[in-house]
Design a protein around this motif. Structure first.
Motif, PDB file in Angstrom:
ATOM      1  N   ASP A   1       0.871  -1.167   0.000  1.00  0.00           N
ATOM      2  CA  ASP A   1       0.000   0.000   0.000  1.00  0.00           C
ATOM      3  C   ASP A   1       0.913   1.222   0.000  1.00  0.00           C
ATOM      4  N   ILE A   2       0.831   2.038  -1.035  1.00  0.00           N
ATOM      5  CA  ILE A   2       1.781   3.120  -1.223  1.00  0.00           C
ATOM      6  C   ILE A   2       1.228   4.433  -0.680  1.00  0.00           C
ATOM      7  N   VAL A   3       1.915   4.983   0.326  1.00  0.00           N
ATOM      8  CA  VAL A   3       1.579   6.275   0.919  1.00  0.00           C
ATOM      9  C   VAL A   3       2.879   7.066   1.035  1.00  0.00           C
ATOM     10  N   VAL A   4       2.911   8.250   0.422  1.00  0.00           N
ATOM     11  CA  VAL A   4       4.098   9.096   0.463  1.00  0.00           C
ATOM     12  C   VAL A   4       3.695  10.452   1.037  1.00  0.00           C
ATOM     13  N   ASP A   5       4.285  10.812   2.158  1.00  0.00           N
ATOM     14  CA  ASP A   5       3.993  12.094   2.822  1.00  0.00           C
ATOM     15  C   ASP A   5       2.499  12.307   3.027  1.00  0.00           C
ATOM     16  N   GLY A   6       1.808  11.259   3.433  1.00  0.00           N
ATOM     17  CA  GLY A   6       0.384  11.361   3.724  1.00  0.00           C
ATOM     18  C   GLY A   6      -0.512  11.253   2.500  1.00  0.00           C
TER      19      GLY A   6
ATOM     20  N   HIS B   1      -2.036   9.118  -0.464  1.00  0.00           N
ATOM     21  CA  HIS B   1      -2.276   7.705  -0.733  1.00  0.00           C
ATOM     22  C   HIS B   1      -2.322   7.465  -2.235  1.00  0.00           C
ATOM     23  N   TYR B   2      -1.487   6.526  -2.716  1.00  0.00           N
ATOM     24  CA  TYR B   2      -1.430   6.202  -4.137  1.00  0.00           C
ATOM     25  C   TYR B   2      -2.093   4.872  -4.469  1.00  0.00           C
ATOM     26  N   GLY B   3      -2.557   4.151  -3.485  1.00  0.00           N
ATOM     27  CA  GLY B   3      -3.229   2.881  -3.735  1.00  0.00           C
ATOM     28  C   GLY B   3      -2.290   1.703  -3.544  1.00  0.00           C
ATOM     29  N   TRP B   4      -2.739   0.557  -4.025  1.00  0.00           N
ATOM     30  CA  TRP B   4      -1.978  -0.696  -3.880  1.00  0.00           C
ATOM     31  C   TRP B   4      -1.148  -0.952  -5.128  1.00  0.00           C
ATOM     32  N   GLY B   5      -0.022  -1.636  -4.934  1.00  0.00           N
ATOM     33  CA  GLY B   5       0.846  -1.998  -6.052  1.00  0.00           C
ATOM     34  C   GLY B   5       1.574  -3.294  -5.748  1.00  0.00           C
ATOM     35  N   VAL B   6       2.268  -3.806  -6.748  1.00  0.00           N
ATOM     36  CA  VAL B   6       3.043  -5.035  -6.599  1.00  0.00           C
ATOM     37  C   VAL B   6       4.513  -4.660  -6.665  1.00  0.00           C
ATOM     38  N   LEU B   7       5.262  -5.109  -5.673  1.00  0.00           N
ATOM     39  CA  LEU B   7       6.695  -4.865  -5.635  1.00  0.00           C
ATOM     40  C   LEU B   7       7.391  -5.865  -6.536  1.00  0.00           C
ATOM     41  N   LEU B   8       8.090  -5.363  -7.568  1.00  0.00           N
ATOM     42  CA  LEU B   8       8.768  -6.251  -8.502  1.00  0.00           C
ATOM     43  C   LEU B   8      10.201  -6.530  -8.081  1.00  0.00           C
ATOM     44  N   SER B   9      10.885  -5.523  -7.553  1.00  0.00           N
ATOM     45  CA  SER B   9      12.238  -5.739  -7.059  1.00  0.00           C
ATOM     46  C   SER B   9      12.539  -4.686  -6.001  1.00  0.00           C
TER      47      SER B   9
END
Length: 81
Positions: A63-68, A70-78
């Protein structure tokens, strides 16, 4: 003006017997302490020295949150250190 009105409304609220008011106060204080403890735990768990070993495996959902923001969910590739 509004503060005095709110204070009078708050004073007029019936909290029941003093024992119940004390219990409500204790519950609120414990709930606030629990929030503080959870916030501290999140800060510790998200430190790089603890989270890096979990991010080494590709395909993790994050779950991607940067400085408050929210960008949603993503898949970590590396992940590189």
């Amino acid at each position: 003006a509004q503060a005095a009105e709110y204070e009078s409304e708050a004073a007029a609220i019936d909290l029941g017997p003093p024992e119940e008011a004390d219990l409500a106060s204790q519950y609120y204080q414990m709930d606030q302490q629990l929030l503080v403890t959870r916030r501290k735990m999140k800060e510790i768990v998200r430190r790089p020295e603890y989270i890096l070993k979990f991010l080494q495996t590709p395909g993790r959902f994050i779950d991607i949150v940067v400085d408050g923001e929210h960008y949603g969910w993503g898949v970590l590739l590396s992940c590189k250190k």
